[in-house]
Write a protein that holds these residues in place. Structure first.
Motif, short mmCIF file in Angstrom:
data_model
loop_
_atom_site.label_atom_id
_atom_site.label_comp_id
_atom_site.label_asym_id
_atom_site.label_seq_id
_atom_site.Cartn_x
_atom_site.Cartn_y
_atom_site.Cartn_z
N UNK A 12 12.83 3.24 4.78
CA UNK A 12 13.94 4.03 5.29
C UNK A 12 14.71 3.19 6.30
N UNK A 13 16.03 3.10 6.11
CA UNK A 13 16.87 2.32 7.01
C UNK A 13 18.09 3.14 7.36
N UNK A 14 18.71 2.79 8.45
CA UNK A 14 19.98 3.42 8.82
C UNK A 14 21.13 2.69 8.15
N UNK A 15 22.17 3.43 7.83
CA UNK A 15 23.36 2.83 7.23
C UNK A 15 23.88 1.71 8.14
N UNK A 16 24.19 0.58 7.51
CA UNK A 16 24.72 -0.55 8.27
C UNK A 16 23.67 -1.51 8.79
N UNK A 17 22.40 -1.16 8.66
CA UNK A 17 21.32 -2.06 9.12
C UNK A 17 20.76 -2.83 7.92
N UNK A 18 20.01 -3.92 8.20
CA UNK A 18 19.50 -4.74 7.09
C UNK A 18 18.42 -4.03 6.28
N UNK A 19 18.34 -4.45 5.03
CA UNK A 19 17.33 -3.94 4.10
C UNK A 19 16.37 -5.08 3.74
N UNK A 20 15.08 -4.78 3.76
CA UNK A 20 14.06 -5.73 3.30
C UNK A 20 13.07 -4.97 2.43
N UNK A 21 13.00 -5.33 1.17
CA UNK A 21 12.02 -4.75 0.25
C UNK A 21 11.11 -5.89 -0.19
N UNK A 22 9.81 -5.72 0.02
CA UNK A 22 8.88 -6.82 -0.16
C UNK A 22 8.19 -6.80 -1.53
N UNK A 23 8.01 -8.00 -2.06
CA UNK A 23 7.38 -8.14 -3.38
C UNK A 23 6.55 -9.42 -3.38
N UNK A 24 5.31 -9.30 -3.79
CA UNK A 24 4.47 -10.46 -4.03
C UNK A 24 4.04 -10.45 -5.49
N UNK A 25 3.93 -11.62 -6.06
CA UNK A 25 3.62 -11.70 -7.48
C UNK A 25 2.41 -12.60 -7.69
N UNK A 26 1.83 -12.45 -8.84
CA UNK A 26 0.75 -13.32 -9.29
C UNK A 26 1.08 -13.74 -10.70
N UNK A 27 1.13 -15.06 -10.92
CA UNK A 27 1.44 -15.56 -12.25
C UNK A 27 0.76 -16.90 -12.44
N UNK A 28 0.21 -17.07 -13.59
CA UNK A 28 -0.50 -18.32 -13.87
C UNK A 28 0.45 -19.47 -14.17
N UNK A 29 1.67 -19.14 -14.52
CA UNK A 29 2.61 -20.17 -14.95
C UNK A 29 3.91 -20.02 -14.19
#
Lengths: 114, 112
Positions: A12-29
């Protein structure tokens, strides 16, 4: 094996403030990584995609994501949130060796507070 | 380009009835994927085709589910007989020369 972890189910963010959505992945290649957005009662729309070119990828609507191999991360950011950004966001990994099948994260629901 | 077309957009049916969902991918996209989305399980891959041939149907939940792709521009997902637990949003997605998938708007299925 490929997998994706979206670290926050809700942001949840306020309008006009930065957005950060986090993602970590696992891949063999060498993976391809995507962010898709899904607005209520709509299909999934491609925001941006990484495929081993520039590590900082710019997408639509002012979003961008940075591929960090050392951290196995692909976080999505936007400098200033807009009300229209409220939606569900999915991080996705795929690679050619698995027939380009998509492996989805569980999604992050973004709320923008006026 | 109209994008990926799915029909119907909404389907309400009674338990035991046959349901057929349809998908028309973007012209030239030679891979097609069917997904199911629910609150409990998120997005699940049901089956995918490459050049009209089913490649992996391990995600199809039961024999009640079947999918066909008779030509490059049309695919169907059939549920017979339908059950309330099949209620979900069903998406198809096409993939062409790159690994990007382009999704349709989905079919919202409700089985009473």
């Amino acid at each position: 094996a490929q997998s994706v972890t979206q670290l926050d189910s809700h942001v949840s963010v306020s309008e006009g403030t930065p957005v950060l959505l986090r993602c970590n992945y696992s891949s063999s290649y060498s993976p391809s990584l995507f962010w898709y957005v899904q607005h209520p009662n709509k299909g999934l729309q491609l925001l941006l995609k990484y495929t081993s070119a520039a590590t900082l990828v710019k997408g639509i609507n002012g979003f961008e994501a940075e591929f960090k191999k050392s951290e196995t991360s692909f976080h999505l950011t936007k400098p200033s949130a807009h009300m229209s950004d409220a939606a569900e966001y999915f991080c996705v990994v795929s690679d050619l060796r698995t027939g380009n099948q998509f492996y989805f994260g569980t999604g992050t629901s973004l709320t923008v507070i006026p | 380009d109209a994008g990926v077309i799915q029909s119907p957009r909404h389907e309400v049916t009674e338990m035991g009835q046959e349901v057929t969902l349809r998908c028309k991918p973007i012209s030239g996209h030679n891979s097609l994927f069917w997904y199911r989305q629910t609150m409990m399980r998120g997005l699940e891959l049901l089956i995918y085709f490459n050049n009209n041939v089913p490649i992996d149907d391990s995600g199809m939940p039961e024999d009640r589910f079947s999918a066909k792709m008779p030509n490059a521009s049309f695919s169907t997902l059939k549920i017979q007989p339908s059950e309330p637990r099949d209620s979900a949003v069903y998406f198809c997605a096409g993939q062409g020369g790159t690994d990007t998938q382009y999704f349709g708007p989905g079919t919202r299925l409700t089985v009473l």
